[in-house]
Design a protein around this motif. Structure first.
Motif, PDB file in Angstrom:
ATOM      1  N   VAL A   1       4.474  -0.169  -2.005  1.00 47.54           N
ATOM      2  CA  VAL A   1       4.786   1.257  -2.026  1.00 47.54           C
ATOM      3  C   VAL A   1       4.354   1.948  -0.739  1.00 47.54           C
ATOM      4  O   VAL A   1       4.837   3.047  -0.436  1.00 47.54           O
ATOM      5  CB  VAL A   1       4.098   1.947  -3.229  1.00 47.54           C
ATOM      6  N   LEU A   2       3.459   1.306   0.023  1.00 43.35           N
ATOM      7  CA  LEU A   2       2.993   1.867   1.281  1.00 43.35           C
ATOM      8  C   LEU A   2       2.757   0.743   2.277  1.00 43.35           C
ATOM      9  O   LEU A   2       2.277  -0.332   1.908  1.00 43.35           O
ATOM     10  CB  LEU A   2       1.677   2.636   1.099  1.00 43.35           C
ATOM     11  N   SER A   3       3.068   1.002   3.551  1.00 44.66           N
ATOM     12  CA  SER A   3       2.713   0.101   4.645  1.00 44.66           C
ATOM     13  C   SER A   3       1.961   0.934   5.680  1.00 44.66           C
ATOM     14  O   SER A   3       2.529   1.882   6.240  1.00 44.66           O
ATOM     15  CB  SER A   3       3.959  -0.530   5.277  1.00 44.66           C
ATOM     16  N   LEU A   4       0.712   0.586   5.900  1.00 45.63           N
ATOM     17  CA  LEU A   4      -0.168   1.375   6.760  1.00 45.63           C
ATOM     18  C   LEU A   4      -0.729   0.502   7.878  1.00 45.63           C
ATOM     19  O   LEU A   4      -0.855  -0.717   7.718  1.00 45.63           O
ATOM     20  CB  LEU A   4      -1.303   1.996   5.945  1.00 45.63           C
ATOM     21  N   SER A   5      -1.097   1.123   8.989  1.00 49.95           N
ATOM     22  CA  SER A   5      -1.440   0.345  10.179  1.00 49.95           C
ATOM     23  C   SER A   5      -2.913  -0.004  10.307  1.00 49.95           C
ATOM     24  O   SER A   5      -3.268  -0.833  11.141  1.00 49.95           O
ATOM     25  CB  SER A   5      -1.002   1.097  11.451  1.00 49.95           C
ATOM     26  N   SER A   6      -3.788   0.605   9.514  1.00 48.45           N
ATOM     27  CA  SER A   6      -5.210   0.298   9.656  1.00 48.45           C
ATOM     28  C   SER A   6      -5.858   0.116   8.290  1.00 48.45           C
ATOM     29  O   SER A   6      -5.408   0.689   7.281  1.00 48.45           O
ATOM     30  CB  SER A   6      -5.941   1.405  10.425  1.00 48.45           C
ATOM     31  N   PHE A   7      -6.928  -0.682   8.262  1.00 53.16           N
ATOM     32  CA  PHE A   7      -7.645  -0.916   7.014  1.00 53.16           C
ATOM     33  C   PHE A   7      -8.279   0.368   6.478  1.00 53.16           C
ATOM     34  O   PHE A   7      -8.399   0.538   5.257  1.00 53.16           O
ATOM     35  CB  PHE A   7      -8.728  -1.971   7.227  1.00 53.16           C
ATOM     36  N   LEU A   8      -8.691   1.268   7.349  1.00 47.85           N
ATOM     37  CA  LEU A   8      -9.288   2.514   6.879  1.00 47.85           C
ATOM     38  C   LEU A   8      -8.255   3.351   6.130  1.00 47.85           C
ATOM     39  O   LEU A   8      -8.564   3.975   5.109  1.00 47.85           O
ATOM     40  CB  LEU A   8      -9.870   3.302   8.046  1.00 47.85           C
ATOM     41  N   MET A   9      -7.011   3.362   6.632  1.00 52.02           N
ATOM     42  CA  MET A   9      -5.947   4.068   5.925  1.00 52.02           C
ATOM     43  C   MET A   9      -5.657   3.400   4.582  1.00 52.02           C
ATOM     44  O   MET A   9      -5.453   4.076   3.569  1.00 52.02           O
ATOM     45  CB  MET A   9      -4.683   4.101   6.788  1.00 52.02           C
ATOM     46  N   VAL A  10      -5.628   2.062   4.568  1.00 51.17           N
ATOM     47  CA  VAL A  10      -5.400   1.330   3.317  1.00 51.17           C
ATOM     48  C   VAL A  10      -6.496   1.652   2.306  1.00 51.17           C
ATOM     49  O   VAL A  10      -6.231   1.896   1.127  1.00 51.17           O
ATOM     50  CB  VAL A  10      -5.326  -0.182   3.588  1.00 51.17           C
ATOM     51  N   ARG A  11      -7.753   1.656   2.767  1.00 49.95           N
ATOM     52  CA  ARG A  11      -8.860   1.954   1.855  1.00 49.95           C
ATOM     53  C   ARG A  11      -8.721   3.350   1.257  1.00 49.95           C
ATOM     54  O   ARG A  11      -8.909   3.542   0.048  1.00 49.95           O
ATOM     55  CB  ARG A  11     -10.194   1.855   2.599  1.00 49.95           C
ATOM     56  N   ASP A  12      -8.377   4.324   2.079  1.00 50.26           N
ATOM     57  CA  ASP A  12      -8.244   5.687   1.568  1.00 50.26           C
ATOM     58  C   ASP A  12      -7.103   5.795   0.565  1.00 50.26           C
ATOM     59  O   ASP A  12      -7.205   6.527  -0.436  1.00 50.26           O
ATOM     60  CB  ASP A  12      -8.013   6.655   2.733  1.00 50.26           C
ATOM     61  N   ALA A  13      -6.017   5.044   0.810  1.00 49.74           N
ATOM     62  CA  ALA A  13      -4.869   5.100  -0.100  1.00 49.74           C
ATOM     63  C   ALA A  13      -5.184   4.429  -1.431  1.00 49.74           C
ATOM     64  O   ALA A  13      -4.776   4.919  -2.495  1.00 49.74           O
ATOM     65  CB  ALA A  13      -3.654   4.448   0.555  1.00 49.74           C
ATOM     66  N   VAL A  14      -5.908   3.317  -1.399  1.00 46.85           N
ATOM     67  CA  VAL A  14      -6.247   2.651  -2.660  1.00 46.85           C
ATOM     68  C   VAL A  14      -7.276   3.464  -3.428  1.00 46.85           C
ATOM     69  O   VAL A  14      -7.255   3.508  -4.670  1.00 46.85           O
ATOM     70  CB  VAL A  14      -6.726   1.203  -2.404  1.00 46.85           C
ATOM     71  N   ARG A  15      -8.161   4.143  -2.716  1.00 47.82           N
ATOM     72  CA  ARG A  15      -9.093   5.064  -3.392  1.00 47.82           C
ATOM     73  C   ARG A  15      -8.335   6.147  -4.143  1.00 47.82           C
ATOM     74  O   ARG A  15      -8.735   6.580  -5.223  1.00 47.82           O
ATOM     75  CB  ARG A  15     -10.006   5.729  -2.368  1.00 47.82           C
ATOM     76  N   ALA A  16      -7.214   6.603  -3.542  1.00 44.96           N
ATOM     77  CA  ALA A  16      -6.435   7.688  -4.140  1.00 44.96           C
ATOM     78  C   ALA A  16      -5.550   7.211  -5.279  1.00 44.96           C
ATOM     79  O   ALA A  16      -4.845   8.019  -5.897  1.00 44.96           O
ATOM     80  CB  ALA A  16      -5.580   8.359  -3.064  1.00 44.96           C
ATOM     81  N   GLY A  17      -5.555   5.888  -5.548  1.00 47.90           N
ATOM     82  CA  GLY A  17      -4.807   5.376  -6.688  1.00 47.90           C
ATOM     83  C   GLY A  17      -3.363   5.039  -6.412  1.00 47.90           C
ATOM     84  O   GLY A  17      -2.564   4.912  -7.343  1.00 47.90           O
ATOM     85  N   ALA A  18      -2.996   4.867  -5.113  1.00 44.96           N
ATOM     86  CA  ALA A  18      -1.602   4.588  -4.790  1.00 44.96           C
ATOM     87  C   ALA A  18      -1.179   3.177  -5.164  1.00 44.96           C
ATOM     88  O   ALA A  18       0.016   2.899  -5.320  1.00 44.96           O
ATOM     89  CB  ALA A  18      -1.351   4.826  -3.291  1.00 44.96           C
TER      90      ALA A  18
END
Length: 305
Positions: free
Chosen positions: A209-226
């Motif tokens: 559902v999402l493709s992000l360029s950095s692990f920090l962005m991935v972490r924030d998105a998974v925290r948000a429940g995406a």
């Protein structure tokens, strides 16, 4: 033979042209050209074939470059080592490091290093691409799972592994259902994840559902429940301990090692040696838990990093 002229000849040979060597080193192009011409006159040999737009080594030029470049490197490293001797290494230390380690730990680590070695001017650039240490004038590079390189030696100072994590609100899929997933752009798309769980290895169907360029962005998105995501354990530990993320399992075959690499020369400058020792002292066991603790430590002002 004039060693300065020989050194300038090797610069031009290494960079493939007078203009390229001048731009890379800050040396005047006219000076490089004059020195090479003087060397050719002293040797009574043509070292370069000069075309309208090209510059190629002659057979004699290639032989001279091959036999003297290593010798000049040895002389340069010897003088640097002597200048940096003692308890206080000095001079410029240029390092290339990957994005995630730079963002999470390297700023604080660099500050601690220069506080301990105030005579060292530390320059760090952040990039995930492989760099040419010699041509780009790096003293040390930090890389994740680097490809073998006969011209470099180094040591592992941290190990980590990839884990699958999710918000507590996301449930394990039932049947053949797919679970929403967050991918890193550089990892590409993979709809089936092999996950090692407490009950053995399972194949987990995902729907990106999402493709992000950095692990920090991935972490924030998974925290948000995406969706679920693969994160380095060191980055996920604080959330796992706090219960804001849940550990679903480990990604099969995704162990990583962080290497400190430097050119394979017999003499290692005191600056590089000091930085390697500082890494070892900072991460004596080299575990993900150690890195997570370092990232999550409070500084002297009591501000959470």
């Amino acid at each position: 033979m004039d060693l300065l002229a020989l050194a300038d000849f090797n610069l031009v040979a290494r960079f493939g042209g007078f203009g390229k060597a001048a731009r890379a080193t800050g040396r005047p192009k006219a000076t490089l050209s004059r020195r090479v011409a003087e060397l050719e006159a002293d040797l009574n040999l043509r070292l370069f074939e000069r075309g309208a737009r090209t510059l190629k080594l002659t057979e004699e030029g290639r032989a001279l470059h091959t036999r003297t470049s290593a010798l000049l490197t040895e002389i340069d490293e010897t003088t640097k080592a002597i200048a940096s001797m003692g308890h206080n290494p000095r001079g410029t230390l240029r390092i290339s490091a990957p994005l995630l380690f730079s963002q999470t730990a390297l700023g604080r680590l660099a500050a601690g290093f220069v506080a301990q070695y105030p005579d060292v001017q530390l320059e760090i650039t952040t990039e995930d691409r492989p760099v040419d240490m010699v041509e780009e004038a790096y003293d040390l590079v930090i890389r994740v799972n680097p490809q073998p390189d006969e011209s470099l030696v180094g040591r592992v100072f941290l190990r980590d592994r990839q884990v699958v994590v999710a918000s507590p609100d996301i449930q394990w899929p039932t049947g053949n259902g797919a679970v929403p997933a967050i991918n890193r752009v550089s990892a590409g798309r993979n709809d089936i994840w092999n996950v090692n769980t407490v009950n053995g290895q399972v194949k987990l169907s995902t729907q990106p559902v999402l493709s992000l360029s950095s692990f920090l962005m991935v972490r924030d998105a998974v925290r948000a429940g995406a969706g679920i995501a693969c994160l380095p354990l060191s980055l996920a530990i604080p959330d796992l301990l706090a219960g804001t993320l849940v550990h679903w399992g480990d990604v099969d075959g995704q162990e990583t090692a962080l290497w400190a690499l430097y050119p394979s020369r017999r003499l290692l400058s005191a600056r590089v040696s000091a930085f390697l020792d500082y890494l070892k002292a900072t991460f004596p066991n080299g575990t993900p838990e150690e890195l997570a603790h370092y990232i999550d430590q409070k500084d002297d002002l009591g501000i959470m990093r």
